[in-house]
Scaffold this active site. Structure first.
Site, PDB file in Angstrom:
ATOM      1  N   GLN A 122      75.108  -1.730 108.786  1.00  0.00           N
ATOM      2  CA  GLN A 122      75.037  -3.080 108.220  1.00  0.00           C
ATOM      3  C   GLN A 122      74.748  -4.104 109.313  1.00  0.00           C
ATOM      4  OE1 GLN A 122      78.293  -4.139 105.380  1.00  0.00           O
ATOM      5  NE2 GLN A 122      78.951  -2.068 105.809  1.00  0.00           N
ATOM      6  N   ALA A 143      74.414  -8.849 103.144  1.00  0.00           N
ATOM      7  CA  ALA A 143      75.858  -8.979 103.312  1.00  0.00           C
ATOM      8  C   ALA A 143      76.221  -8.893 104.790  1.00  0.00           C
ATOM      9  CB  ALA A 143      76.549  -7.874 102.538  1.00  0.00           C
ATOM     10  N   SER A 148      79.402  -5.566 102.502  1.00  0.00           N
ATOM     11  CA  SER A 148      78.404  -4.926 101.652  1.00  0.00           C
ATOM     12  C   SER A 148      79.047  -3.833 100.824  1.00  0.00           C
ATOM     13  CB  SER A 148      77.298  -4.308 102.499  1.00  0.00           C
ATOM     14  OG  SER A 148      76.509  -3.471 101.677  1.00  0.00           O
ATOM     15  N   HIS A 150      77.563  -1.484  99.683  1.00  0.00           N
ATOM     16  CA  HIS A 150      76.934  -0.213 100.051  1.00  0.00           C
ATOM     17  C   HIS A 150      77.861   0.635 100.929  1.00  0.00           C
ATOM     18  CE1 HIS A 150      72.796  -0.748  98.492  1.00  0.00           C
ATOM     19  NE2 HIS A 150      73.075  -2.037  98.606  1.00  0.00           N
ATOM     20  N   ASP A 157      70.546   0.711  95.871  1.00  0.00           N
ATOM     21  CA  ASP A 157      69.384  -0.080  95.494  1.00  0.00           C
ATOM     22  C   ASP A 157      68.317   0.902  95.051  1.00  0.00           C
ATOM     23  OD1 ASP A 157      70.697  -2.307  96.411  1.00  0.00           O
ATOM     24  OD2 ASP A 157      69.657  -2.363  98.342  1.00  0.00           O
ATOM     25  N   GLU A 201      70.131  -9.634  91.802  1.00  0.00           N
ATOM     26  CA  GLU A 201      69.464  -8.452  92.362  1.00  0.00           C
ATOM     27  C   GLU A 201      69.306  -7.406  91.265  1.00  0.00           C
ATOM     28  OE1 GLU A 201      71.246  -6.750  95.842  1.00  0.00           O
ATOM     29  OE2 GLU A 201      71.044  -8.586  97.020  1.00  0.00           O
ATOM     30  N   TRP A 203      67.880  -4.704  91.275  1.00  0.00           N
ATOM     31  CA  TRP A 203      67.765  -3.335  91.811  1.00  0.00           C
ATOM     32  C   TRP A 203      69.087  -2.744  92.290  1.00  0.00           C
ATOM     33  CZ3 TRP A 203      65.411  -7.734  93.889  1.00  0.00           C
ATOM     34  CH2 TRP A 203      66.073  -8.289  94.989  1.00  0.00           C
ATOM     35  N   HIS A 204      70.138  -3.554  92.375  1.00  0.00           N
ATOM     36  CA  HIS A 204      71.397  -3.084  92.957  1.00  0.00           C
ATOM     37  C   HIS A 204      72.363  -2.677  91.841  1.00  0.00           C
ATOM     38  CE1 HIS A 204      74.756  -3.424  96.072  1.00  0.00           C
ATOM     39  NE2 HIS A 204      75.409  -3.315  94.927  1.00  0.00           N
TER      40      HIS A 204
HETATM   41 ZN   LIG Z   1      72.128  -3.438  97.354  1.00  0.00          ZN
END
Ligand SMILES: [Zn+2]
Length: 231
Positions: A122, A143, A148, A150, A157, A201, A203-204
């Site tokens: 990150q 982020a 994040s 993630h 994503d 977003e 896509w997330h």
């Molecule tokens: Zn993302």
């Protein structure tokens, strides 16, 4: 002797308290581990489930937080996606495979773009984004390390073959209306930026389990709102 016994007694009591209560990490960022991770619980309907872990700008993960059971979902990724960032939590990975398959059956081809991101990666993503697009853009879209989702291994994503995953694309529309069937939610909704802290977003997606995902989708709310409801 009596005094010595007393001292020994106090030491034993203190040691027991520390042992039972656990030594709280000095860095306050580790709270998530205690609050949300229950290794034995497969129940996605309680707040203790790791699948309801809340990670955002106000609730960062610790620098050393790593999901325990990372695996690579058997789905197609962009060729540029590193092996490490193809990883997800095992349960989320299985659900993702079903989601991609479900999409394919409706002629929607999805590709994985970026899933797990370690704290260290990150830092790199942020640095790259600042150098290519400037600090303001990076602040809005990337982020800060630890903040994040993630890092949880529960988010990914996705993209499409055209690599143009805006809300008008058939793939984004499909994802918006079908992700919940596989246990995922669109994490950053349009118009909810004040609540999530991030821009829209499409896509997330984030794994929360089927029951919770359905509830969140039907009520058109964010994970933040869902969790507040449960307080
Ligand atoms: Zn993302």
């Amino acid at each position: 002797m009596k005094l010595k016994n007393k001292i020994v007694g106090i030491v034993v009591v203190l040691a027991t308290i520390i042992f039972v209560g656990g030594v709280k990490p000095l860095v306050g960022l580790s709270n998530h581990k205690d609050a949300y991770i229950s290794k034995t619980s497969a129940n996605t309907n309680t707040k203790s489930s790791k699948y309801l872990m809340l990670v955002n700008k106000k609730n960062p993960l610790a620098l050393d937080y790593e999901p325990e059971n990372l695996v690579k979902p058997n789905v197609e990724f962009l060729s540029s996606t590193s092996e490490k960032s193809r990883q997800m939590d095992e349960t989320a990975a299985k659900a993702l495979e079903e989601l991609f398959q479900g999409a394919k059956e409706e002629n929607i081809i999805l590709l994985g773009s970026s899933a797990y991101r370690s704290y260290r990666s990150q830092v790199r993503v942020l640095q790259d984004e600042i150098s290519s697009n400037g600090v303001d853009y990076a602040n809005q879209y990337v982020a800060k390390p630890g903040k994040s989702e993630h890092q949880s291994g529960l988010a990914i994503d996705v993209t499409n073959e055209a690599r143009c995953f805006d809300k008008t694309s058939p793939e984004a529309k499909w994802l918006e209306n079908n992700a919940y069937r596989f246990g995922f939610i669109l994490r950053y909704l349009e118009g909810k930026e004040d609540i999530t802290g991030y821009n829209y977003e499409p896509w997330h997606i984030r794994y929360v389990g089927k029951d919770v995902a359905k509830d969140i989708y039907e009520r058109n709310i964010t994970l933040e709102e869902y969790l507040n409801d449960m307080v």
